[in-house]
Write a protein that holds these residues in place. Structure first.
Motif, PDB file in Angstrom:
ATOM      1  N   LEU A  30      16.192   1.146   8.273  1.00 33.87           N
ATOM      2  CA  LEU A  30      15.278   1.014   7.511  1.00 33.87           C
ATOM      3  C   LEU A  30      15.346   2.090   6.531  1.00 33.87           C
ATOM      4  CD1 LEU A  30      13.074  -0.596   6.277  1.00 33.87           C
ATOM      5  CD2 LEU A  30      11.428   0.601   7.650  1.00 33.87           C
ATOM      6  N   LYS A  31      15.562   2.072   5.149  1.00 30.43           N
ATOM      7  CA  LYS A  31      15.569   3.270   4.443  1.00 30.43           C
ATOM      8  C   LYS A  31      13.954   3.477   4.039  1.00 30.43           C
ATOM      9  CE  LYS A  31      20.333   3.086   3.048  1.00 30.43           C
ATOM     10  NZ  LYS A  31      21.203   3.022   1.781  1.00 30.43           N
ATOM     11  N   VAL A  32      13.332   4.219   4.835  1.00 36.09           N
ATOM     12  CA  VAL A  32      11.828   4.428   4.491  1.00 36.09           C
ATOM     13  C   VAL A  32      11.417   4.607   3.030  1.00 36.09           C
ATOM     14  CG1 VAL A  32       9.810   5.297   5.313  1.00 36.09           C
ATOM     15  CG2 VAL A  32      11.611   4.851   6.812  1.00 36.09           C
ATOM     16  N   ARG A  33      12.101   5.704   2.499  1.00 35.78           N
ATOM     17  CA  ARG A  33      11.821   6.093   1.165  1.00 35.78           C
ATOM     18  C   ARG A  33      11.761   4.941   0.076  1.00 35.78           C
ATOM     19  NH1 ARG A  33       8.562   9.348  -0.583  1.00 35.78           N
ATOM     20  NH2 ARG A  33       7.593   7.559  -0.912  1.00 35.78           N
ATOM     21  N   GLU A  34      13.014   4.369   0.255  1.00 32.04           N
ATOM     22  CA  GLU A  34      13.184   3.022  -0.749  1.00 32.04           C
ATOM     23  C   GLU A  34      12.251   1.839  -0.477  1.00 32.04           C
ATOM     24  OE1 GLU A  34      15.515   4.707   1.068  1.00 32.04           O
ATOM     25  OE2 GLU A  34      17.291   5.492  -0.340  1.00 32.04           O
ATOM     26  N   ALA A  35      12.010   1.642   0.688  1.00 33.84           N
ATOM     27  CA  ALA A  35      11.233   0.659   1.069  1.00 33.84           C
ATOM     28  C   ALA A  35       9.685   0.858   0.593  1.00 33.84           C
ATOM     29  CB  ALA A  35      10.913   0.579   2.565  1.00 33.84           C
ATOM     30  N   LEU A  36       9.185   2.158   0.601  1.00 37.51           N
ATOM     31  CA  LEU A  36       7.789   2.400   0.435  1.00 37.51           C
ATOM     32  C   LEU A  36       7.834   2.624  -1.233  1.00 37.51           C
ATOM     33  CD1 LEU A  36       6.937   5.405   2.889  1.00 37.51           C
ATOM     34  CD2 LEU A  36       5.993   3.068   2.650  1.00 37.51           C
ATOM     35  N   ASP A  41       5.903  -0.134  -6.271  1.00 41.81           N
ATOM     36  CA  ASP A  41       6.177  -0.712  -7.584  1.00 41.81           C
ATOM     37  C   ASP A  41       5.803  -2.086  -7.626  1.00 41.81           C
ATOM     38  OD1 ASP A  41       7.135   1.977  -8.122  1.00 41.81           O
ATOM     39  OD2 ASP A  41       9.290   1.189  -7.806  1.00 41.81           O
ATOM     40  N   LEU A  42       5.972  -3.095  -6.521  1.00 46.90           N
ATOM     41  CA  LEU A  42       5.486  -4.049  -6.529  1.00 46.90           C
ATOM     42  C   LEU A  42       4.000  -4.427  -6.441  1.00 46.90           C
ATOM     43  CD1 LEU A  42       6.244  -7.202  -6.449  1.00 46.90           C
ATOM     44  CD2 LEU A  42       6.458  -6.972  -3.941  1.00 46.90           C
ATOM     45  N   SER A  43       3.188  -3.546  -5.714  1.00 47.93           N
ATOM     46  CA  SER A  43       1.871  -3.323  -5.770  1.00 47.93           C
ATOM     47  C   SER A  43       1.390  -3.120  -7.342  1.00 47.93           C
ATOM     48  CB  SER A  43       1.396  -2.223  -4.724  1.00 47.93           C
ATOM     49  OG  SER A  43       1.578  -2.707  -3.612  1.00 47.93           O
ATOM     50  N   ILE A  44       2.111  -2.216  -7.903  1.00 48.42           N
ATOM     51  CA  ILE A  44       1.605  -1.850  -9.195  1.00 48.42           C
ATOM     52  C   ILE A  44       1.627  -3.064 -10.205  1.00 48.42           C
ATOM     53  CG2 ILE A  44       1.751  -0.428 -11.189  1.00 48.42           C
ATOM     54  CD1 ILE A  44       2.265   1.899  -9.180  1.00 48.42           C
ATOM     55  N   LYS A  45       2.885  -3.589 -10.066  1.00 49.59           N
ATOM     56  CA  LYS A  45       3.123  -4.834 -10.831  1.00 49.59           C
ATOM     57  C   LYS A  45       2.176  -6.071 -10.460  1.00 49.59           C
ATOM     58  CE  LYS A  45       8.105  -4.120 -11.389  1.00 49.59           C
ATOM     59  NZ  LYS A  45       9.302  -4.741 -11.249  1.00 49.59           N
ATOM     60  N   LYS A  46       1.673  -5.906  -9.412  1.00 49.73           N
ATOM     61  CA  LYS A  46       0.685  -7.035  -8.975  1.00 49.73           C
ATOM     62  C   LYS A  46      -0.871  -6.842  -9.261  1.00 49.73           C
ATOM     63  CE  LYS A  46       3.504 -10.160  -7.138  1.00 49.73           C
ATOM     64  NZ  LYS A  46       3.465 -11.571  -7.698  1.00 49.73           N
ATOM     65  N   GLY A  47      -0.875  -5.508  -9.971  1.00 52.23           N
ATOM     66  CA  GLY A  47      -2.287  -5.084 -10.252  1.00 52.23           C
ATOM     67  C   GLY A  47      -2.979  -4.072  -9.438  1.00 52.23           C
ATOM     68  N   ALA A  48      -2.418  -3.655  -8.475  1.00 55.12           N
ATOM     69  CA  ALA A  48      -3.014  -2.752  -7.457  1.00 55.12           C
ATOM     70  C   ALA A  48      -3.242  -1.260  -8.283  1.00 55.12           C
ATOM     71  CB  ALA A  48      -1.985  -2.270  -6.500  1.00 55.12           C
ATOM     72  N   LYS A  49      -4.264  -0.468  -7.973  1.00 54.30           N
ATOM     73  CA  LYS A  49      -4.452   0.669  -8.518  1.00 54.30           C
ATOM     74  C   LYS A  49      -4.322   1.670  -7.297  1.00 54.30           C
ATOM     75  CE  LYS A  49      -7.914   3.933 -10.634  1.00 54.30           C
ATOM     76  NZ  LYS A  49      -9.533   3.822 -10.873  1.00 54.30           N
ATOM     77  N   LEU A  50      -3.455   2.814  -7.463  1.00 55.34           N
ATOM     78  CA  LEU A  50      -3.255   3.712  -6.577  1.00 55.34           C
ATOM     79  C   LEU A  50      -4.125   4.870  -6.834  1.00 55.34           C
ATOM     80  CD1 LEU A  50       0.483   3.339  -6.103  1.00 55.34           C
ATOM     81  CD2 LEU A  50      -1.420   1.873  -5.275  1.00 55.34           C
ATOM     82  N   CYS A  81      -4.046   4.283   3.333  1.00 60.11           N
ATOM     83  CA  CYS A  81      -2.668   4.894   4.015  1.00 60.11           C
ATOM     84  C   CYS A  81      -2.862   6.650   4.115  1.00 60.11           C
ATOM     85  CB  CYS A  81      -1.487   4.631   3.219  1.00 60.11           C
ATOM     86  SG  CYS A  81      -1.087   2.964   2.730  1.00 60.11           S
ATOM     87  N   CYS A  82      -3.054   6.689   5.460  1.00 58.12           N
ATOM     88  CA  CYS A  82      -2.950   8.243   6.039  1.00 58.12           C
ATOM     89  C   CYS A  82      -1.774   8.874   6.007  1.00 58.12           C
ATOM     90  CB  CYS A  82      -3.856   8.220   7.015  1.00 58.12           C
ATOM     91  SG  CYS A  82      -5.285   7.334   7.062  1.00 58.12           S
ATOM     92  N   GLY A  83      -1.818  10.226   5.930  1.00 57.84           N
ATOM     93  CA  GLY A  83      -0.493  10.814   5.891  1.00 57.84           C
ATOM     94  C   GLY A  83      -0.149  10.861   7.378  1.00 57.84           C
ATOM     95  N   ALA A  84       0.950  11.541   7.759  1.00 56.17           N
ATOM     96  CA  ALA A  84       1.592  11.744   8.839  1.00 56.17           C
ATOM     97  C   ALA A  84       0.794  12.689   9.889  1.00 56.17           C
ATOM     98  CB  ALA A  84       3.235  12.377   8.852  1.00 56.17           C
TER      99      ALA A  84
END
Length: 87
Positions: A30-36, A41-50, A81-84
């Protein structure tokens, strides 16, 4: 795998003595950076506010809001989502 086998195969890992390992030749990586980035990006396209670097001070599941930096944020779905190194 025994802990000895794990340590021999992945020398960079610091694995505690009481651990065991499992190896599956068919498993992937799993390429974590690319997955996140993709999830974001998909969440923003679906209307998410970060909201980055905010302090969640209260979660109210019954009324559907969180308190963030002294204001209430209402939403049908909320993902925190909490940091490490979060306490």
């Amino acid at each position: 795998m025994t802990i000895k086998e794990v340590r021999e195969r992945w020398k960079a890992l610091c694995v505690p003595d009481n651990f065991t390992g499992y190896f599956n030749e068919d498993a992937g990586v799993l390429k974590v950076r690319e997955a996140l980035d993709g999830f974001r990006d998909l969440s923003i396209k679906k209307g998410a506010k970060l909201n980055y670097n905010t302090n969640v001070t209260h979660i109210n599941r019954e009324e559907g809001y969180v308190e963030v930096d002294k204001k209430r944020v209402y939403a049908k779905n909320i993902v925190i989502c909490c940091g490490a190194y979060t306490d």
